[in-house]
Design a protein around this motif. Structure first.
Motif, PDB file in Angstrom:
ATOM      1  N   THR A 173     -14.084  34.750  22.060  1.00 11.83           N
ATOM      2  CA  THR A 173     -14.894  33.534  22.209  1.00 11.83           C
ATOM      3  C   THR A 173     -14.116  32.391  22.861  1.00 11.83           C
ATOM      4  OG1 THR A 173     -14.275  32.892  19.961  1.00 11.83           O
ATOM      5  CG2 THR A 173     -16.343  34.113  20.234  1.00 11.83           C
ATOM      6  N   GLU A 174     -12.779  32.515  22.922  1.00 10.37           N
ATOM      7  CA  GLU A 174     -11.951  31.441  23.465  1.00 10.37           C
ATOM      8  C   GLU A 174     -11.374  31.773  24.839  1.00 10.37           C
ATOM      9  OE1 GLU A 174     -11.707  28.587  22.081  1.00 10.37           O
ATOM     10  OE2 GLU A 174     -12.707  29.060  20.189  1.00 10.37           O
ATOM     11  N   LYS A 175     -11.626  32.974  25.332  1.00 14.74           N
ATOM     12  CA  LYS A 175     -11.064  33.364  26.625  1.00 14.74           C
ATOM     13  C   LYS A 175     -11.630  32.478  27.737  1.00 14.74           C
ATOM     14  CE  LYS A 175      -9.989  38.192  25.573  1.00 14.74           C
ATOM     15  NZ  LYS A 175     -10.253  39.606  25.888  1.00 14.74           N
ATOM     16  N   GLY A 176     -10.763  32.063  28.617  1.00 14.86           N
ATOM     17  CA  GLY A 176     -11.166  31.177  29.704  1.00 14.86           C
ATOM     18  C   GLY A 176     -11.078  29.715  29.347  1.00 14.86           C
ATOM     19  N   ARG A 177     -10.964  29.405  28.059  1.00 11.14           N
ATOM     20  CA  ARG A 177     -10.891  28.014  27.619  1.00 11.14           C
ATOM     21  C   ARG A 177      -9.474  27.622  27.210  1.00 11.14           C
ATOM     22  NH1 ARG A 177     -15.220  27.505  22.977  1.00 11.14           N
ATOM     23  NH2 ARG A 177     -14.332  25.384  22.984  1.00 11.14           N
ATOM     24  N   MET A 178      -8.646  28.637  26.892  1.00  9.13           N
ATOM     25  CA  MET A 178      -7.302  28.365  26.415  1.00  9.13           C
ATOM     26  C   MET A 178      -6.273  28.806  27.449  1.00  9.13           C
ATOM     27  SD  MET A 178      -7.931  26.951  23.612  1.00  9.13           S
ATOM     28  CE  MET A 178      -6.192  26.728  23.356  1.00  9.13           C
ATOM     29  N   GLY A 179      -5.191  28.037  27.537  1.00  4.62           N
ATOM     30  CA  GLY A 179      -4.080  28.431  28.393  1.00  4.62           C
ATOM     31  C   GLY A 179      -3.331  29.605  27.799  1.00  4.62           C
ATOM     32  N   VAL A 180      -2.923  30.536  28.629  1.00  2.61           N
ATOM     33  CA  VAL A 180      -2.254  31.751  28.166  1.00  2.61           C
ATOM     34  C   VAL A 180      -0.852  31.423  27.642  1.00  2.61           C
ATOM     35  CG1 VAL A 180      -1.382  34.005  28.877  1.00  2.61           C
ATOM     36  CG2 VAL A 180      -3.573  33.169  29.764  1.00  2.61           C
TER      37      VAL A 180
ATOM     38  N   LYS B 233      -0.721  22.287  24.749  1.00  2.00           N
ATOM     39  CA  LYS B 233      -1.856  22.381  23.830  1.00  2.00           C
ATOM     40  C   LYS B 233      -1.930  23.765  23.204  1.00  2.00           C
ATOM     41  CE  LYS B 233      -6.889  21.962  23.566  1.00  2.00           C
ATOM     42  NZ  LYS B 233      -8.142  21.675  24.311  1.00  2.00           N
ATOM     43  N   SER B 234      -1.698  24.806  24.002  1.00  2.00           N
ATOM     44  CA  SER B 234      -1.749  26.161  23.466  1.00  2.00           C
ATOM     45  C   SER B 234      -0.647  26.380  22.428  1.00  2.00           C
ATOM     46  CB  SER B 234      -1.613  27.177  24.599  1.00  2.00           C
ATOM     47  OG  SER B 234      -2.721  27.100  25.479  1.00  2.00           O
TER      48      SER B 234
ATOM     49  N   PRO C  32      -1.924  30.675  12.835  1.00  5.60           N
ATOM     50  CA  PRO C  32      -2.758  30.344  11.673  1.00  5.60           C
ATOM     51  C   PRO C  32      -4.103  31.070  11.741  1.00  5.60           C
ATOM     52  CG  PRO C  32      -1.844  28.355  12.679  1.00  5.60           C
ATOM     53  CD  PRO C  32      -1.563  29.480  13.618  1.00  5.60           C
ATOM     54  N   ALA C  33      -4.755  31.190  10.607  1.00  2.12           N
ATOM     55  CA  ALA C  33      -6.016  31.941  10.544  1.00  2.12           C
ATOM     56  C   ALA C  33      -7.096  31.311  11.418  1.00  2.12           C
ATOM     57  CB  ALA C  33      -6.484  32.026   9.096  1.00  2.12           C
ATOM     58  N   ASP C  34      -7.089  29.996  11.585  1.00  2.00           N
ATOM     59  CA  ASP C  34      -8.131  29.338  12.371  1.00  2.00           C
ATOM     60  C   ASP C  34      -7.729  29.127  13.825  1.00  2.00           C
ATOM     61  OD1 ASP C  34      -6.155  27.547  11.866  1.00  2.00           O
ATOM     62  OD2 ASP C  34      -7.466  25.892  11.254  1.00  2.00           O
ATOM     63  N   SER C  35      -6.655  29.750  14.252  1.00  4.31           N
ATOM     64  CA  SER C  35      -6.180  29.582  15.620  1.00  4.31           C
ATOM     65  C   SER C  35      -7.048  30.383  16.592  1.00  4.31           C
ATOM     66  CB  SER C  35      -4.726  30.036  15.734  1.00  4.31           C
ATOM     67  OG  SER C  35      -4.290  30.050  17.081  1.00  4.31           O
ATOM     68  N   PRO C  36      -7.211  29.923  17.828  1.00  5.65           N
ATOM     69  CA  PRO C  36      -7.924  30.715  18.834  1.00  5.65           C
ATOM     70  C   PRO C  36      -7.123  31.934  19.288  1.00  5.65           C
ATOM     71  CG  PRO C  36      -7.050  28.716  19.824  1.00  5.65           C
ATOM     72  CD  PRO C  36      -6.834  28.593  18.347  1.00  5.65           C
ATOM     73  N   PHE C  37      -5.872  32.029  18.856  1.00  2.94           N
ATOM     74  CA  PHE C  37      -5.023  33.155  19.232  1.00  2.94           C
ATOM     75  C   PHE C  37      -4.973  34.188  18.107  1.00  2.94           C
ATOM     76  CE2 PHE C  37      -3.531  29.500  21.654  1.00  2.94           C
ATOM     77  CZ  PHE C  37      -3.499  30.016  22.941  1.00  2.94           C
ATOM     78  N   LEU C  38      -4.625  35.404  18.472  1.00  6.24           N
ATOM     79  CA  LEU C  38      -4.569  36.514  17.534  1.00  6.24           C
ATOM     80  C   LEU C  38      -3.123  36.974  17.336  1.00  6.24           C
ATOM     81  CD1 LEU C  38      -7.569  38.602  18.926  1.00  6.24           C
ATOM     82  CD2 LEU C  38      -7.534  37.264  16.801  1.00  6.24           C
ATOM     83  N   PRO C  39      -2.832  37.617  16.204  1.00  2.00           N
ATOM     84  CA  PRO C  39      -1.482  38.175  16.027  1.00  2.00           C
ATOM     85  C   PRO C  39      -1.132  39.093  17.196  1.00  2.00           C
ATOM     86  CG  PRO C  39      -2.706  38.266  13.967  1.00  2.00           C
ATOM     87  CD  PRO C  39      -3.695  37.838  15.024  1.00  2.00           C
TER      88      PRO C  39
END
Length: 421
Positions: free
Chosen positions: A237-244, A274-275, A395-402
């Motif tokens: 859901t966050e792809k394209g919105r967050m910097g890699v 920001k990322s 963190p659990a609410d982060s747009p990133f995954l482990p």
């Protein structure tokens, strides 16, 4: 050059201002001098050149199993035989099992008549009989139909990982009387099985160079480091919105380390500020956690080493992966074999002007657990390989995954040395 001048002087070791371009040492190890003893019934087995207080006899590449049989009640002995046996076991509860014989050496030491061997004697069996058997260097898997020869694998107790390699010395003493020699034994044969550890030794061909200031050394000598890059996973859901966020793992370029070496590494995350803040929120600095207990994983991807309630975390460890081919199917199991100490690298005192990407850095060392005695190897139907792994947990609410970054390394038994044989 003057044809009548003396030749230049040479030295085995470099002089002042000289250095070796490449050197592969082959220092001869001093053999242990103790004798290993084991008594079963009326038979004592003595094995020479063993470490003091060793629980299990140990042998290196093409090691010679030498010793003697010491016998009581030798008047009733009909024959004495010694065997050096080895096997590998490939197993999977769902696929099946397969055993491959790697060593099968049999030596008849003494027999009372020609029907039982080549030695004919009417005198009693000697009280002490010497013997000598040598580990082969190669073996063939005849059942698979493959013509390839394989190096004899080391002792490997990995039944829970789907592969094991075992060696045993078998002593058989036949009693020519009907009753046994005071012990229960089928057909009046006392058979004793003594486990052996086979540990062929190897060492890196180059020294492990470690410069404490990584950022300076990687610029001055980039060939000393191997870089492995992977991108941190982002929620769909966050792809394209967050910097890699790119995770760079740096390890020494030699990529060959002994079981006792502290292996230096450097981890760098590069991304828009920001990322990085969403992965590691301000005020909640990432914790450097050790890996969980080395319980095996029964899949190609081991479980996360982080406690479920841990905050943002970074973890570095050594992972051993066992790949087994059995009945035309391949399965992989993994286990943690070493842990790392990791520390944050502070940013430089003079900050550069704002830029599109920023970075966070860590450094540390990782090493094998003390119970790891052998490194990676290839056997018939199996492969054991090792990795340095970095696990990142947001963190659990982060747009990133482990996410995970791993680089393959070769673990060997001995460290590099500049001693000349």
């Amino acid at each position: 050059m003057d044809p009548y001048s003396f030749p230049p002087e040479y030295s085995v070791t470099p002089r002042f201002g000289e250095s070796r371009l490449e050197h592969s040492p082959s220092r001869r190890q001093r053999l242990p001098t103790d004798t290993w003893l084991r008594t079963v019934g009326n038979v004592t087995v003595a094995l020479s050149e063993q470490e003091k207080d060793a629980e299990i006899p140990r042998y290196g590449r093409r090691g010679r199993v030498e010793g003697a049989m010491l016998l009581d009640n030798r008047e009733v002995v009909a024959s004495v035989t010694v065997k050096l046996l080895g096997r590998t076991i490939l197993s999977n509860g769902e696929i099946g099992n397969r055993t491959v014989n790697t060593v099968e050496l049999v030596q008849l030491l003494w027999a009372i008549n020609q029907n039982m061997g080549t030695t004919t004697s009417v005198a009693p069996c000697p009280g002490a009989i010497p013997f000598s058997l040598r580990f082969p260097e190669m073996y063939r898997d005849d059942e698979s139909g493959e013509p390839n020869l394989f190096a004899l694998p080391p002792t490997f107790n990995g039944e829970h990982l789907g592969f094991a390699s075992q060696y045993v010395l078998v002593v058989e003493v036949v009693d020519r009387r009907k009753p046994a020699l005071g012990f229960i034994s089928r057909n009046n044969v006392l058979s004793t099985h003594l486990p052996l550890n086979y540990e062929p030794r190897s060492r890196p061909s180059q020294p492990l160079l470690y410069r404490p200031l990584f950022l300076s050394s990687v610029k001055a000598s980039p060939e000393e480091w191997r870089q492995n890059l992977t991108a941190v996973r982002i929620r769909d859901t966050e792809k394209g919105r967050m910097g890699v966020i790119n995770c760079n793992l740096f390890v020494p370029s030699v990529q060959t380390f002994s079981v006792t070496d502290p292996i230096p590494f450097h981890v760098q995350l590069t991304a828009p500020l920001k990322s990085l803040q969403l992965f590691f929120p301000p005020g909640a600095l990432p914790k450097s956690l050790p890996p969980s207990a080395p319980s095996p994983s029964y899949s190609s991807v081991p479980p996360s080493p982080f406690p479920p309630d841990s905050p943002s975390s970074i973890c570095v460890y050594l992972l051993r992966q066992v790949v087994v081919e059995l009945n035309n199917k391949t399965f992989t199991r993994s286990t943690v074999i070493g842990s790392g100490s990791i520390r944050a690298v502070p940013p430089p005192l003079s900050r550069s002007p704002p830029r599109q990407e920023d970075h966070m850095d860590w450094e540390g060392e990782v090493r094998c657990n003390s119970n790891v005695k052998v490194g990676g190897f290839v056997a018939a139907g199996a492969m054991v390989r090792d990795y340095i792994v970095v696990d990142l947990k947001p963190p659990a609410d982060s747009p990133f995954l482990p996410s995970r970054n791993a680089v393959g390394v070769l673990i060997v038994t001995d460290p590099w040395t500049d001693d000349v044989a």
